[in-house]
Design a protein around this motif. Structure first.
Motif, PDB file in Angstrom:
ATOM      1  N   TYR A  50       0.840  -1.195   0.000  1.00  0.00           N
ATOM      2  CA  TYR A  50       0.000   0.000   0.000  1.00  0.00           C
ATOM      3  C   TYR A  50       0.880   1.251   0.000  1.00  0.00           C
ATOM      4  O   TYR A  50       0.610   2.211  -0.728  1.00  0.00           O
ATOM      5  CB  TYR A  50      -0.915   0.011   1.217  1.00  0.00           C
ATOM      6  CG  TYR A  50      -1.668   1.314   1.387  1.00  0.00           C
ATOM      7  CD1 TYR A  50      -2.852   1.549   0.693  1.00  0.00           C
ATOM      8  CD2 TYR A  50      -1.182   2.324   2.225  1.00  0.00           C
ATOM      9  CE1 TYR A  50      -3.536   2.752   0.822  1.00  0.00           C
ATOM     10  CE2 TYR A  50      -1.862   3.528   2.362  1.00  0.00           C
ATOM     11  CZ  TYR A  50      -3.021   3.741   1.663  1.00  0.00           C
ATOM     12  OH  TYR A  50      -3.689   4.928   1.795  1.00  0.00           O
ATOM     13  N   ASN A  51       1.929   1.230   0.794  1.00  0.00           N
ATOM     14  CA  ASN A  51       2.797   2.399   0.927  1.00  0.00           C
ATOM     15  C   ASN A  51       3.703   2.619  -0.277  1.00  0.00           C
ATOM     16  O   ASN A  51       4.080   3.759  -0.571  1.00  0.00           O
ATOM     17  CB  ASN A  51       3.679   2.254   2.174  1.00  0.00           C
ATOM     18  CG  ASN A  51       2.895   2.438   3.465  1.00  0.00           C
ATOM     19  OD1 ASN A  51       1.926   3.179   3.508  1.00  0.00           O
ATOM     20  ND2 ASN A  51       3.322   1.749   4.519  1.00  0.00           N
ATOM     21  N   CYS A  52       4.060   1.540  -0.970  1.00  0.00           N
ATOM     22  CA  CYS A  52       5.159   1.641  -1.937  1.00  0.00           C
ATOM     23  C   CYS A  52       4.792   1.361  -3.390  1.00  0.00           C
ATOM     24  O   CYS A  52       5.677   1.409  -4.254  1.00  0.00           O
ATOM     25  CB  CYS A  52       6.289   0.696  -1.527  1.00  0.00           C
ATOM     26  SG  CYS A  52       7.022   1.074   0.085  1.00  0.00           S
ATOM     27  N   THR A  53       3.532   1.028  -3.667  1.00  0.00           N
ATOM     28  CA  THR A  53       3.156   0.764  -5.050  1.00  0.00           C
ATOM     29  C   THR A  53       1.898   1.554  -5.406  1.00  0.00           C
ATOM     30  O   THR A  53       1.128   1.948  -4.538  1.00  0.00           O
ATOM     31  CB  THR A  53       2.876  -0.735  -5.292  1.00  0.00           C
ATOM     32  OG1 THR A  53       1.656  -1.105  -4.628  1.00  0.00           O
ATOM     33  CG2 THR A  53       4.015  -1.600  -4.780  1.00  0.00           C
ATOM     34  N   ASP A  54       1.719   1.754  -6.689  1.00  0.00           N
ATOM     35  CA  ASP A  54       0.509   2.413  -7.175  1.00  0.00           C
ATOM     36  C   ASP A  54      -0.651   1.432  -7.276  1.00  0.00           C
ATOM     37  O   ASP A  54      -1.786   1.744  -6.903  1.00  0.00           O
ATOM     38  CB  ASP A  54       0.768   3.052  -8.543  1.00  0.00           C
ATOM     39  CG  ASP A  54       1.738   4.217  -8.460  1.00  0.00           C
ATOM     40  OD1 ASP A  54       1.773   4.883  -7.402  1.00  0.00           O
ATOM     41  OD2 ASP A  54       2.459   4.457  -9.444  1.00  0.00           O
ATOM     42  N   VAL A  55      -0.381   0.224  -7.763  1.00  0.00           N
ATOM     43  CA  VAL A  55      -1.449  -0.735  -8.019  1.00  0.00           C
ATOM     44  C   VAL A  55      -2.144  -1.185  -6.744  1.00  0.00           C
ATOM     45  O   VAL A  55      -3.342  -1.479  -6.747  1.00  0.00           O
ATOM     46  CB  VAL A  55      -0.901  -1.949  -8.800  1.00  0.00           C
ATOM     47  CG1 VAL A  55       0.071  -2.766  -7.973  1.00  0.00           C
ATOM     48  CG2 VAL A  55      -2.052  -2.823  -9.303  1.00  0.00           C
ATOM     49  N   TYR A  56      -1.401  -1.223  -5.623  1.00  0.00           N
ATOM     50  CA  TYR A  56      -1.997  -1.667  -4.365  1.00  0.00           C
ATOM     51  C   TYR A  56      -2.260  -0.522  -3.389  1.00  0.00           C
ATOM     52  O   TYR A  56      -2.602  -0.747  -2.238  1.00  0.00           O
ATOM     53  CB  TYR A  56      -1.096  -2.710  -3.698  1.00  0.00           C
ATOM     54  CG  TYR A  56      -1.064  -4.030  -4.438  1.00  0.00           C
ATOM     55  CD1 TYR A  56      -2.225  -4.780  -4.596  1.00  0.00           C
ATOM     56  CD2 TYR A  56       0.124  -4.512  -4.981  1.00  0.00           C
ATOM     57  CE1 TYR A  56      -2.203  -5.985  -5.274  1.00  0.00           C
ATOM     58  CE2 TYR A  56       0.155  -5.720  -5.663  1.00  0.00           C
ATOM     59  CZ  TYR A  56      -1.002  -6.455  -5.807  1.00  0.00           C
ATOM     60  OH  TYR A  56      -0.984  -7.646  -6.486  1.00  0.00           O
ATOM     61  N   MET A  61      -7.027  -2.259   0.153  1.00  0.00           N
ATOM     62  CA  MET A  61      -5.777  -2.880   0.605  1.00  0.00           C
ATOM     63  C   MET A  61      -5.391  -2.375   1.989  1.00  0.00           C
ATOM     64  O   MET A  61      -4.946  -3.150   2.857  1.00  0.00           O
ATOM     65  CB  MET A  61      -4.656  -2.590  -0.400  1.00  0.00           C
ATOM     66  CG  MET A  61      -3.313  -3.218  -0.033  1.00  0.00           C
ATOM     67  SD  MET A  61      -3.368  -5.020   0.095  1.00  0.00           S
ATOM     68  CE  MET A  61      -3.532  -5.493  -1.632  1.00  0.00           C
ATOM     69  N   LEU A  62      -5.559  -1.094   2.230  1.00  0.00           N
ATOM     70  CA  LEU A  62      -5.235  -0.547   3.546  1.00  0.00           C
ATOM     71  C   LEU A  62      -6.142  -1.140   4.623  1.00  0.00           C
ATOM     72  O   LEU A  62      -5.676  -1.513   5.710  1.00  0.00           O
ATOM     73  CB  LEU A  62      -5.381   0.976   3.528  1.00  0.00           C
ATOM     74  CG  LEU A  62      -5.095   1.686   4.860  1.00  0.00           C
ATOM     75  CD1 LEU A  62      -3.676   1.403   5.339  1.00  0.00           C
ATOM     76  CD2 LEU A  62      -5.314   3.183   4.720  1.00  0.00           C
TER      77      LEU A  62
END
Length: 381
Positions: A50-56, A61-62
Motif C-alpha cells: 500500500y505504501n510503496c506501489t501504485d497498483v496496491y 488494501m489498507l
C-alpha cells in the motif's frame, strides 16, 4: 503473482479479524489456527505494498492490512511481559508461545509499516514497546531461558531476524538509522563472528571463542546466510561501508550460493555440513521455497551493486527453477516444499511456517531492482 488471489486476499476474516493462512492448493481452509508471525507478515506485506506501489495503493488494501493489525493488537500481544504468542485460535485465544522472538520481530515490522500508512499512534506506540523487548532479548538471550542452561551460543538466524526488523523500520524513517546506530553496529559485529575458518564459511551457531563442537557447530543455513547477505548489502550501501559490502558480496552471496546450489537437480539445499558430512536435520536436502526467494533477492541485489554478470546468470537459474517447481498458475501462489529432485511433497500453499510473505516480498523486490537496472541500461529489457 496476484496478491488478490483466493489463497490470501480472499481469506480475510471479517468476523474475528486477521487472516486464515492454512490453505490447501486450491484455497480450501484446512486449519483455522492463526500463527502470529504469519499474521504479522501478511499485515506487513499489505501495508508495505500500500505504501510503496501504485497498483496496491487502495482503500481496500489498507483496510485489509488494518484487519491484521487490529487482530494482532487484540490477541497476539501479552502485556504482562511484552511477548507475542506463537499461535492463537481463530477467535484469538492463546495456544502457544515459543522461546524466541520471531513473532515479536514481525509484529514490530507490521506496526511500523501500518503507522506509516495510517499515522495512527496506537500502532507506533505498541511497535516501539515490542521493539525494546526484542533489542533487550538479542543482547541477553537468557531472558527467555529460565531453565539454567548455557545460552552463550550465538544463533545466526536470530541475528538475521532482528537485523531485518531494524532495516525495515528504517526504510520510511532514516532517523532510525542514527537512533539505532549502536544496535546496527552490535548486530553486524555479532553476525561477522559467524564467519569462521579463515573467512571461508558462515556458520549457523558459534560461541564467543569461535566454533561450537559437534554437528550444531558445523551447520550452515544457506537461506539465512543469503538473506543476511542482501540485508547487509543494503545496509552497507546506505552507510557507505565499502569493505563490508565487498566481504558480504563475496562470502554471503557468491560463495554461499555456489555451495548451496544443487548441481544435479537444481534448487537450494536447506542445510549443509561445513565438513561435508550429512547434516542431522532430516530436511537438509529438501528444496524449500524460502531459501530460493532469499537467493533471488541476494543475487539480483549483488548484480545491481556490482554489475558482475555471474550474479545475473545465477539469478536467472534460480528464477527458472522456482517457476518450474513451485509456481502453480491455476490457483495462484507457490508450493513451498519439494524433495531433493524438485517434486512437490506438500500440496498446501500455506501452513504453520509458510504464509503471505517470502514470495510476495521476493517478487516485488526483484521486479523493482530489475526495473532499476533496465532503466540504468544495465541489461537488455
Amino acid at each position: 503473482y496476484n496478491l488478490k488471489n483466493k489463497q490470501w486476499y480472499q481469506r480475510r476474516v471479517r468476523e474475528h479479524m486477521g487472516y486464515l493462512t492454512c490453505v490447501d492448493y486450491d484455497g480450501t481452509i484446512y486449519d483455522t489456527t492463526k500463527y502470529c508471525a504469519l499474521q504479522a507478515q501478511q499485515t506487513y506485506i499489505y501495508a508495505k505494498l500500500y505504501n510503496c506501489t501504485d497498483v496496491y495503493h487502495t482503500e481496500d488494501m489498507l483496510n485489509t492490512a488494518k484487519m491484521g493489525g487490529e487482530f494482532l493488537l487484540r490477541h497476539a500481544y501479552r502485556a504482562a511481559d511484552g511477548r507475542c504468542y506463537h499461535s492463537v485460535s481463530r477467535e484469538g485465544k492463546p495456544l502457544s508461545l515459543r522461546p524466541n522472538m520471531v513473532s515479536e520481530v514481525y509484529f514490530v515490522m507490521a506496526f511500523f509499516e501500518l503507522h506509516y500508512a495510517t499515522k495512527q499512534s496506537n500502532y507506533i506506540s505498541r511497535g516501539e514497546t515490542v521493539l525494546k523487548t526484542v533489542l533487550a532479548w538479542i543482547k541477553d538471550t537468557g531472558t527467555l531461558n529460565k531453565n539454567g542452561l548455557d545460552t552463550s551460543n550465538s544463533n545466526l538466524t536470530d541475528l538475521g531476524h532482528v537485523f531485518r526488523m531494524l532495516l525495515a523500520i528504517s526504510e520510511h524513517n532514516p532517523t532510525k538509522l542514527r537512533q539505532h546506530k549502536e544496535d546496527f553496529t552490535y548486530l553486524t559485529k555479532r553476525i561477522l563472528q559467524h564467519v569462521q575458518r579463515g573467512n571461508t564459511v558462515v556458520l549457523e551457531t558459534v560461541q564467543s571463542s569461535g566454533e561450537v563442537e559437534g554437528a550444531d557447530g558445523r551447520l550452515v543455513n544457506p537461506g539465512a546466510v543469503l538473506e543476511i547477505g542482501w540485508l547487509l548489502l543494503k545496509y552497507s550501501l546506505i552507510t557507505h561501508k565499502k569493505e563490508l559490502r565487498k566481504q558480504v558480496m563475496s562470502l554471503f552471496v557468491d560463495q554461499m550460493f555456489n555451495a548451496a546450489w544443487d548441481p544435479n537437480h537444481g534448487g537450494i539445499f536447506t542445510f549443509l555440513d561445513v565438513d561435508g558430512l550429512s547434516p542431522t536435520q532430516l530436511t537438509w536436502n529438501m528444496k524449500l521455497w524460502w531459501p530460493v526467494t532469499e537467493a533471488m533477492i541476494a543475487l539480483i541485489t549483488a548484480y545491481k551493486m556490482s554489475g558482475e554478470r555471474k550474479f545475473l546468470n545465477n539469478f536467472s537459474r534460480v528464477f527458472d527453477y522456482a517457476m518450474v517447481h513451485y509456481r502453480e498458475a491455476g490457483n495462484g501462489e507457490w508450493y513451498g516444499y519439494a524433495d531433493n529432485e524438485g517434486r512437490v511433497t506438500h500440496t498446501f500453499k500455506g501452513g504453520p511456517e509458510k504464509g503471505c510473505f517470502h514470495v510476495a516480498r521476493c517478487l516485488w523486490m526483484c521486479a523493482r531492482v530489475v526495473r532499476d537496472v533496465v532503466a540504468a541500461g544495465g541489461v537488455e529489457k
